[in-house]
Design a protein around this motif. Sequence first.
Motif, short mmCIF file in Angstrom:
data_model
loop_
_atom_site.label_atom_id
_atom_site.label_comp_id
_atom_site.label_asym_id
_atom_site.label_seq_id
_atom_site.Cartn_x
_atom_site.Cartn_y
_atom_site.Cartn_z
N UNK A 299 74.14 46.19 26.47
CA UNK A 299 75.10 47.62 26.77
C UNK A 299 74.75 48.67 27.40
N UNK A 300 73.40 49.19 27.57
CA UNK A 300 73.35 50.76 27.75
C UNK A 300 74.09 51.23 28.99
N UNK A 301 73.79 49.41 29.79
CA UNK A 301 73.92 49.39 31.61
C UNK A 301 75.76 49.75 31.27
N UNK A 302 76.37 49.17 29.92
CA UNK A 302 77.76 49.07 29.92
C UNK A 302 78.44 50.20 29.61
N UNK A 303 77.85 51.05 28.82
CA UNK A 303 78.03 52.31 28.38
C UNK A 303 78.15 53.06 29.46
N UNK A 304 77.11 53.78 30.31
CA UNK A 304 76.80 54.77 30.86
C UNK A 304 77.68 53.93 33.13
N UNK A 305 78.31 52.53 32.69
CA UNK A 305 79.29 52.14 33.78
C UNK A 305 80.85 52.46 33.21
N UNK A 306 80.63 52.79 31.81
CA UNK A 306 82.35 53.43 31.64
C UNK A 306 82.61 54.80 31.47
N UNK A 307 81.20 55.41 31.04
CA UNK A 307 81.18 56.90 31.61
C UNK A 307 81.47 57.56 33.01
N UNK A 308 80.85 56.77 34.49
CA UNK A 308 80.75 56.87 35.89
C UNK A 308 82.37 56.79 36.09
N UNK B 185 80.60 62.67 34.61
CA UNK B 185 79.21 63.50 34.30
C UNK B 185 78.26 63.38 35.10
N UNK B 186 77.21 64.42 35.00
CA UNK B 186 76.20 63.46 35.70
C UNK B 186 74.98 62.44 34.86
N UNK B 187 74.40 61.30 35.96
CA UNK B 187 74.05 60.82 35.42
C UNK B 187 72.94 60.94 34.81
N UNK B 188 71.94 61.69 35.06
CA UNK B 188 71.15 61.98 33.63
C UNK B 188 71.61 62.94 32.73
N UNK B 189 72.21 63.19 32.74
CA UNK B 189 73.07 63.75 30.64
C UNK B 189 73.12 62.46 30.40
N UNK B 190 73.87 61.82 30.78
CA UNK B 190 73.96 60.95 30.05
C UNK B 190 73.17 59.66 29.80
N UNK C 83 70.00 55.95 24.25
CA UNK C 83 68.68 55.00 23.82
C UNK C 83 69.54 53.78 23.21
N UNK C 84 68.19 52.77 23.35
CA UNK C 84 67.70 51.96 22.63
C UNK C 84 66.66 51.19 21.63
N UNK D 54 68.40 44.98 16.63
CA UNK D 54 68.21 46.06 18.33
C UNK D 54 69.21 46.73 17.39
N UNK D 55 69.09 48.12 18.55
CA UNK D 55 70.35 49.76 18.28
C UNK D 55 70.34 50.45 19.61
N UNK D 56 71.55 50.12 19.48
CA UNK D 56 72.22 51.33 20.80
C UNK D 56 72.60 52.74 19.93
N UNK D 57 72.19 53.84 20.57
CA UNK D 57 72.72 54.84 20.00
C UNK D 57 72.78 55.74 20.83
N UNK D 58 73.77 57.02 20.21
CA UNK D 58 74.47 57.60 21.61
C UNK D 58 73.86 58.80 20.73
N UNK D 59 73.00 60.01 21.52
CA UNK D 59 72.77 61.24 20.36
C UNK D 59 72.98 61.74 21.18
N UNK D 60 73.11 63.11 20.93
CA UNK D 60 73.65 64.96 21.51
C UNK D 60 72.99 65.87 20.94
#
Length: 188
Positions: free
Chosen positions: A42-51, A56-61, A66-67, A77-83
């Motif tokens: 899921x984390x990998x898929x979220x990064x792919x969707x954004x890219x 946006x730079x990969x480092x920012x993503x 986090x998981x 198990x949780x997938x989180x996207x926090x700013x």
Amino acid sequence: MADNYVRLDESAVKKLTSYLEGMPKQAPVAIARAMNRAIDSTKTEAARILKDNYTIKSSSVKQSLSVKKASKNELVAQFLSLANSASLSMSHYKFSPNKETTGKAFRPVTVEIRKGSPFEVKNGFVWNGTVFRRTGKKRLPIEVKTGPTVPQLLGQENAFEALQEKAEETFMKRLDHEVGALLKGVTK
């Protein structure tokens, strides 16, 4: 973002317990392993969707995703996207010119947040790799130009529903795999 975790429905638990009646201690291990693989995908898929959609730079993503992994004692198990802040500096996105524009003849600064949609920053300039904008007619005051955060971008793409489906699909595939491995005696 209320549904940002993988859920087990009752039918999956019943199916698993019927497979592993003779090995009750291994059932939580199989569930935890399957959940962890699902949450990582899921984390990998979220990064792919954004890219795919944004510059946006990969480092920012990576910093904002986090998981929380599951264990045999805690099957969550949780997938989180926090700013870290309310907005990201435009320097986290594609901008040009990349070099400083201070002390030189005026050059327009363009920023591209969504791929294929660049825009010019009115009264903008680049200094130390950061995009600024003059807010008055004089040199000062200035402000750092900001854009959306990673959770905001995921929300704009309505990605959380798709990520939940991807996690559940991967979980079911991995659960079958883990149960098969336990029954064959490949893993403990």
